[in-house]
Write an enzyme that holds these catalytic residues in place. Structure first.
Site, short mmCIF file in Angstrom:
data_model
loop_
_atom_site.label_atom_id
_atom_site.label_comp_id
_atom_site.label_asym_id
_atom_site.label_seq_id
_atom_site.Cartn_x
_atom_site.Cartn_y
_atom_site.Cartn_z
N THR A 263 -7.41 10.99 -3.73
CA THR A 263 -6.46 10.76 -4.65
C THR A 263 -6.49 9.39 -5.53
OG1 THR A 263 -4.73 9.91 -3.30
CG2 THR A 263 -4.91 12.59 -3.63
N HIS A 373 0.10 -4.16 8.10
CA HIS A 373 -0.07 -2.80 8.51
C HIS A 373 0.45 -2.92 9.87
CE1 HIS A 373 -3.90 -3.10 10.69
NE2 HIS A 373 -4.07 -4.18 10.08
N GLU A 421 -3.95 1.41 7.51
CA GLU A 421 -4.66 0.36 6.92
C GLU A 421 -6.27 0.40 7.26
OE1 GLU A 421 -6.42 -3.75 7.00
OE2 GLU A 421 -5.90 -2.47 8.62
N GLU A 422 -6.36 0.61 8.66
CA GLU A 422 -7.65 0.59 9.07
C GLU A 422 -8.80 1.72 8.61
OE1 GLU A 422 -8.39 -1.81 10.57
OE2 GLU A 422 -7.04 -2.53 12.16
#
Length: 742
Positions: A263, A373, A421-422
């Site tokens: 996206t 995060h 986040e990772e």
């Protein structure tokens, strides 16, 4: 005569009106004071409150936060991740110490996982298909943490599945120059390359290999780069020290873009349009798999062929050869292949951000955002839970003071616990895409504390130049961990530079890449940002990062024994980051300095002139517009500084203060150009975009010049001219935002 009478009547009416207004606003009714909002509007940061906050921050609370956060592995979207979501919500909704409001924000995102029923394998196979060696599939147990069934097998997220088999070659760090060098010695078609971490991004090691016909890639952590050459778990590595044990494997996301891949530029909600999987870019085109250095040692030391250059050598007690391709005739693996069996699969899964707010009392429509995060690869004690444990302590202290009626910030504070986040900074990127307009218009600054403590020697900070001053202010007030000096005085001993304006000061780095969740705020939104942590003494180790990074050994045991015993460095970071947060939220005039920004632009300009001006003159390309733009920015920054210094701020009209603050807040937005970097996804900031040129100067100019010098093509010199124009006009535009309103 009539005209004079009319003039007298009008004048008299005007005087009467003014008198009524003065009487209405100047005379208190029944002895009452001015409205309470008048005092609130003029209020500045309360230094006593800052001191109270810092004295309340508790290292034991942070320690217990970390213990709780690391009980189970919490990779994004797993059951462990859901536990941490609920923990954050419970803390932030606590009636005594919570925030004004907290909620979860979900996104449906594209993730990559190994198949638990078919573990990825790396084997050496003979011509008769006999397996001669199998790389370790699970890291060695030293504590019960490694036995947790939720410890994910080491893998390369977003590596395609596949079963390539071929002769092994050694490609150093997998940089373009490494593969070019290797290709000069042999035909790489059909080979498997083994590379070491560093030098190039994870995905780039495979992306760079594919054009040469390489069909698979291995990547390992070189002991020389992470362990100062130490390799034995008998007495040298964890569990005896902070160094990575031989079976440790660095997991990671092997992609070059940030945010949800399907996206782009849209928030990944359930109903959002998604591009086809086959249209995704920036991921490995061939299978790639990480292994531990105990297996890399076995493979590399058996390679044949010529010796690799000295800079390619490492800590193993053998010569690192290119490969024949393949193994030496005298090795046990003579004439054998390396086979990768990769079973990764892609899935759409719901990932959650946890959001919390403290509403501002005077300017609730101005936001200071603090983020970290939450997801990890395994237990993630350092990455990211050191940062989460610090954030939870900051919100506990501030939340309690809000609940007790002792404080409410001038501006609103938003806390973000980012998910996934990772896998590519997904949670923070999706948040900025969903709230693009609101955040662009209203955000003062973003504070990122990801890995709060890499080690316990000194502070490390990076950010836009305008935040330098507020970080200095905070660090001068915080005691350095375990020392009788301030964080500032300790910091300046490790990282410093000479400033024309300030003399010798601590060095604040720049946020030029996408290493953590500041990326979308800096590069996509142009929001003034900073990243703060404690780190190690680089004169005592060459480790490129803390050694247990992204492995099954990043645990509470590791953090409490070898990273920060007593958690006093965590406490120093909480006090520093919280101090900065309060100043940004409460200061009457924002503590951002445009003249420090001008100094950085001048430094970049000086480097650019030294490197490029002579050659550009031969191409009839002038740098004068860029010089004028930087000079005009300096002039405008000095002017705004003088306006602030010479104003009686407490007695100024609220609108003037708001105007000055908006100029400071919106400065970095002026450096955004959505067309400047068409080949760099979501990079729009022309000063701080990433660069591959390796020069400490303007990134677009540096990359364009390096390419033009390489090719010599007129169209590439035109691109250099283009980037000079982009830069010049962006800096001129930024300067214009700092002068008086027309």
């Amino acid at each position: 005569m009539i005209k004079q009478v009319l003039i007298s009547i009008v004048f008299g009416a005007a005087v009467l009106t003014v008198g009524i207004l003065i009487g209405h606003f100047g005379i208190t009714k029944s002895g009452s004071s001015a409205p309470s909002w008048v005092k609130d509007v003029a209020k500045d940061v309360d230094e006593d409150f800052v001191e109270k906050f810092m004295s309340t921050v508790d290292n034991i609370q942070i320690q217990e936060n970390l213990r709780e956060l690391t009980k189970v592995p919490h990779m994004a979207t797993t059951a462990g991740d859901e536990e941490t979501v609920n923990l954050m919500l419970k803390r932030w909704q606590d009636p005594s110490t919570g925030l004004d409001q907290a909620w979860r924000e979900e996104y449906l995102v594209h993730l990559s996982f190994p198949d638990p029923k078919n573990p990825n394998k790396v084997t050496v196979v003979s011509p008769s298909d006999t397996v001669l060696h199998t790389a370790r599939e699970k890291e060695k147990r030293y504590t019960p943490d490694q036995d947790d069934p939720e410890v994910v097998q080491p893998y390369a997220a977003y590596s395609p599945p596949g079963h390539p088999e071929g002769k092994l070659v050694y490609a150093n760090q997998g940089k373009p120059s490494d593969y070019r060098k290797l290709n000069e010695t042999m035909d790489l078609r059909g080979t498997i390359a083994i590379t070491r971490y560093g030098g190039a991004g994870r995905a780039a090691k495979a992306i760079n290999a594919a054009p040469y016909g390489v069909i698979g890639v291995l990547v390992y952590t070189e002991p020389l780069d992470i362990n100062d050459g130490l390799m034995s778990d008998v007495n040298e590595t964890y569990p005896h020290s902070w160094y990575l044990p031989p079976s440790g494997v660095e997991r990671g996301s092997f992609n070059t873009h940030y945010g949800d891949m399907r996206t782009p530029y849209l928030a990944a909600k359930d109903e959002t349009y998604r591009i086809p999987v086959e249209d995704i870019t920036g991921i490995p085109p061939i299978p790639i798999q990480p292994i531990g250095f105990e297996d890399a040692y076995i493979l590399i030391c058996a390679l044949g062929g010529e010796a690799a250059p000295s800079v390619w050598q490492g800590a193993f007690n053998c010569t690192y050869n290119f490969g024949g391709p393949g193994f030496r005739n005298t090795s046990a693996f003579n004439n054998s292949d390396v086979r990768l069996d990769i079973f990764n699969n892609n899935v759409l899964k719901n990932s959650s951000n946890v959001m919390g707010i403290i509403r501002g009392s005077v300017e609730p429509d101005r936001y200071v955002i603090y983020g970290n995060h939450r997801d990890s690869w395994v237990h993630g004690a350092i990455d990211p839970s050191s940062g989460t444990s610090v954030m939870l302590e900051i919100t506990r202290v501030l939340g309690q003071m809000v609940k007790q009626g002792l404080w409410r910030p001038r501006r609103s504070i938003i806390f973000g616990s980012w998910g996934a986040e990772e896998f590519g900074l997904i949670g923070s990127a999706e948040y900025t895409e969903q709230y693009f307009a609101k955040l662009s218009e209203r955000t003062i600054a973003y504070i990122n504390v990801d890995i709060a403590v890499f080690a316990n020697a000194t502070l490390r900070a990076s950010g836009m130049p305008s935040v330098q001053n507020v970080i200095f202010k905070a660090t001068k007030q915080v005691k350095a961990a375990g020392l009788d000096t301030s964080v500032y005085d300790n910091w300046i001993q490790y990282f410093n530079r000479t400033s024309p304006a300030h003399g010798i000061i601590p060095r604040v780095g720049y946020l030029t890449g996408a290493g953590s969740d500041y990326a979308a705020f800096v590069h996509y939104l142009g929001i003034t940002s900073m990243d703060i942590s404690y780190t190690y003494d680089r004169s005592k180790t060459n480790a490129r990062i803390y050694p247990a990074y992204h492995t099954a050994y990043d645990t509470f045991d590791y953090a409490s024994k070898f990273i920060d015993p007593g958690f006093v460095s965590h406490q120093a970071i909480a006090r520093t980051a919280g101090n900065v947060l309060i100043r940004l939220a409460d200061s009457l005039v924002l503590p951002l300095n445009c003249s420090d920004y001008a100094e950085s632009l001048e430094d970049y300009l000086k480097t650019a002139v030294q490197l490029y001006q002579d050659k550009l003159q031969t191409q009839k390309i002038s740098m004068e517009p860029l010089k004028r733009a930087v000079a005009n920015f300096r002039s405008a920054a000095t002017h705004l500084d003088q306006v602030i210094l010479t104003s009686d701020l407490v007695n100024e009209t609220p609108m003037k203060i708001r105007r000055i603050n908006d100029q400071l807040m919106l400065l970095d937005r002026a450096f955004l150009d959505p067309l400047a970097f068409p080949d760099k996804y979501a990079y729009r900031h022309v000063i701080w975009a990433s660069s591959s040129a390796g020069r400490q100067t303007f990134p677009g100019l540096a990359d364009a010049y390096a390419n033009a010098e390489l090719t010599g093509q007129p169209r590439d010199w035109d691109k250099v001219h283009y980037h000079l124009s982009v830069l010049s006009q962006a800096i001129e535009g930024a300067a214009n935002t700092l002068v008086d309103v027309i």
